[in-house]
Design an enzyme around this catalytic site. Structure first.
Site: not given
Length: 449
Positions: A101, A239, A241, A243
């Site tokens: 992430s 960010d 990843d 999400d």
């Protein structure tokens, strides 16, 4: 059964150190395959972000799934919510994301989605861990899984995101989109451009090591500069990843997840589309709670972590929730948090109201809040039980009585204690937070002796 490896967002750690080693990833693929895909010909989708170590873990997981008799479909770099969506759309038995992430490139992690595109239950994660304690046993060669790539995964997800936008086209808008050199670097600019916006993409040159480095939702300075330089109407920061989403107004004002949640909830409420309570977390600013309740909107707090927000939304019948970090969930548009879809909901609200984003967030006044991350050695949670820290916490809570609130929390993904203090005066919040951070350090040092 208590979980040894799974935290609040899958399994995560420093690459090359337990548990993020190739040996563990191989065993994890076999264990997860054994639990999640018990039917013949079961399929698992595997996506990743742009970390160089993603190649290693992709190969190791693929081998583990093959040993369990599971077919692996490789998606390549794609946002976490894209994997969740495609797992359900393609009727796979499970989805896997290789990502840490918002963390730096030297971390990585693995998280799973069920066939419905939801995060796994605690019970399923515990069952996977039970298989990790067993010896790896391969199925016969004729039953082993194979691996193949899905070439149109990006296009499918782009169309899904565009379908989540209920407004008119975005023609006439200039948007700066910061993709954090991460998983969204191709799909995010395409979504906004295909809806008609003039897009200035930044953070779209991943080299395997620069994910989240000075860019994206954890570093808004580059986006703020680009918005000013290009005279953009809005800046969107994702960010690594994809999400999470934070924003920068045309004026340069930054907009966090609490303010994003406020704008989306108000827009749904005005349109008569809001159902159930709005769900934040114990970290959500009190200003969000006050602004929503003053407007007749029920507000609830869940534990930190998007899975807890999602659980409370489903338990209460709500459709909108999120975290201060920018992880926002709109269940009427997607089953999990999605940075691109979050940004589209803000653009919807701007179109519906005829206001700029700065005008929309003006209805919410945040209480001064200070958040400090205090590194500790070893596990963070036991530090919270130290008498010295409990005493300091009680003293600060008494001093802030009626004027603010305090929260101490052990991170579920890093060896840090998060210290959060809100007060009606910024100086008071800062001093209280620093005092409590000192108490955390002293307590942690006392444990190490």
């Amino acid at each position: 059964m208590s979980r040894q490896y799974f935290g609040t967002d899958g399994i995560r750690g420093r690459v090359g150190q337990a548990p993020m080693t190739p040996e563990f990833a191989l065993k994890l693929g076999w264990a997860a395959g054994s639990v999640l895909a018990r039917t013949a010909g079961a399929r698992v989708l595997v996506g990743k972000d742009t970390r160089r170590s993603g190649y290693l873990f992709e190969s190791a997981l693929e081998a583990g799934f093959a040993a369990a008799g599971v077919e692996t479909y490789l998606l390549g770099p794609l946002p976490t919510p894209a994997v969740a969506y495609l797992t359900r759309a393609l009727r796979a038995q499970a989805g896997v994301v290789i990502s840490a992430s918002h963390n730096p490139h030297f971390d990585n992690g693995v998280k799973f989605f069920s066939a419905e595109g939801d995060k796994l239950s605690d019970a399923l994660e515990a069952e996977i861990e039970s298989f990790l304690e067993r010896d790896l046993v391969c199925v016969p060669p004729e039953l082993m899984g194979r691996a193949r790539r899905i070439d149109d995964a990006q296009g499918r997800y782009i169309e899904f995101c565009k379908g989540a936008f209920a407004g008119d086209s975005l023609r006439g808008l200039k948007l700066v989109v910061d993709c954090a050199n991460g998983a969204s670097y191709k799909v995010a600019p395409a979504v906004f451009a295909e809806l008609g916006a003039q897009v200035v993409p930044i953070g779209i040159n991943p080299n395997g090591l620069n994910i989240n480095e000075g860019c994206g939702s954890t570093h808004l300075q580059a986006l703020t500069r680009a918005v000013a330089e290009h005279g953009a109407d809005l800046g969107i920061a994702l960010d690594g990843d994809g999400d999470r989403c934070l924003m920068v107004c045309a004026s340069g004002q930054t907009v966090d997840g609490d303010e994003i949640l406020y704008v989306i909830a108000q827009n749904r409420h005005r349109a008569g589309l809001l159902r159930g309570p709005v769900v934040g977390t114990v970290m959500s600013n009190f200003g969000l709670e006050k602004a929503l309740t003053d407007g007749g909107i029920d507000f609830r707090r869940a534990a930190v972590g998007d899975r807890h927000v999602l659980e409370m939304l489903r338990a209460t019948g709500g459709i909108v929730g999120g975290e201060t970090s920018g992880h926002t969930i709109c269940l009427d548009r997607a089953r999990t948090g999605d940075g691109i879809i979050t940004a589209l909901q803000i653009l919807e609200a701007m179109q519906a109201s005829g206001q700029s984003l700065s005008g929309l967030v003006a209805g919410m006044t945040k209480l001064p809040q200070v958040l400090l991350n205090v590194p500790v050695t070893g596990k963070a949670k036991p530090v919270l039980d130290q008498p010295r820290l409990k005493l300091a916490l009680g003293d600060i809570e008494a001093a802030l009585s009626g004027r603010g609130r305090v929260l101490l929390r052990a991170s579920g993904t890093e060896p840090v204690i998060r210290v959060m203090v809100e007060a009606d005066q910024a100086l008071m919040a800062q001093q209280a937070a620093e005092s409590l951070a000192d108490a955390v350090r002293a307590s942690a040092a006392g444990m190490a002796m």
